[in-house]
Design an enzyme around this catalytic site. Structure first.
Site, PDB file in Angstrom:
ATOM      1  CD1 TRP A 185      -5.975 -26.649  -8.849  1.00 21.22           C
ATOM      2  CD2 TRP A 185      -6.188 -28.809  -8.389  1.00 21.22           C
ATOM      3  NE1 TRP A 185      -5.712 -26.823  -7.513  1.00 21.22           N
ATOM      4  CE2 TRP A 185      -5.840 -28.142  -7.204  1.00 21.22           C
ATOM      5  CE3 TRP A 185      -6.364 -30.198  -8.329  1.00 21.22           C
ATOM      6  CZ2 TRP A 185      -5.667 -28.785  -5.977  1.00 21.22           C
ATOM      7  CZ3 TRP A 185      -6.190 -30.845  -7.118  1.00 21.22           C
ATOM      8  CH2 TRP A 185      -5.850 -30.143  -5.968  1.00 21.22           C
ATOM      9  CG  ASP A 196      -0.281  -0.024   2.540  1.00 19.77           C
ATOM     10  OD1 ASP A 196       0.912   0.347   2.625  1.00 19.77           O
ATOM     11  OD2 ASP A 196      -0.935  -0.368   3.539  1.00 19.77           O
TER      12      ASP A 196
END
Length: 139
Positions: A47, A17
């Site tokens: 996957w 940030d």
């Protein structure tokens, strides 16, 4: 002792940030990456292969809990240790410890399920029993 793997991340400026502190959602992103890395380091195919061969789409999150202990900034390297704390019939609890050297900076606990497409509603996913062979590889 449960099988544990490590995934390393070098924090970049864009992960932070304006105060130079890692923006908190990045820890979730890194723990998600560490989760996939855990399975692959244990010998489970990606996957994209499992969906083709066995219909297993992946292990989406059902719950997440994160505890932040120390700030991290760009240029630092963190190591995420990951293991399965508990195997249940259709879900498992995965733990992540984020370390900067010897300092624990963050801990995450995730509840995940192995899922496949629902044959009656192909746009939906449904939990399946934890595959025994995958559990053996990861224990």
């Amino acid at each position: 002792m449960a099988r544990s793997t490590t995934h390393t991340v070098t924090v970049s400026f864009g992960d932070c940030d304006p105060a130079g502190i890692v923006f908190f959602p990045n820890f979730s992103r890194w723990m998600d990456t560490a989760s996939l890395s855990f399975f692959m380091q244990c010998g489970v195919p990606p996957w994209r292969e499992l969906v083709k061969t066995r219909g297993i789409v992946g292990t989406p999150l059902l719950e997440i809990n994160t505890r932040f202990l120390k700030a991290v900034t760009y240029g630092e390297t963190i190591a995420i240790s990951t293991w399965v704390e508990e195997w249940r019939e259709k879900v498992f609890v995965q733990l992540h410890r984020v370390m900067r050297g010897d300092d624990l900076v963050c801990e995450g606990r995730e509840v995940r399920a192995f899922v496949e497409r629902d044959p009656d509603h192909p746009d939906r996913l449904r939990a399946i029993p934890v595959p025994g062979d995958i559990r053996v590889l990861c224990s």
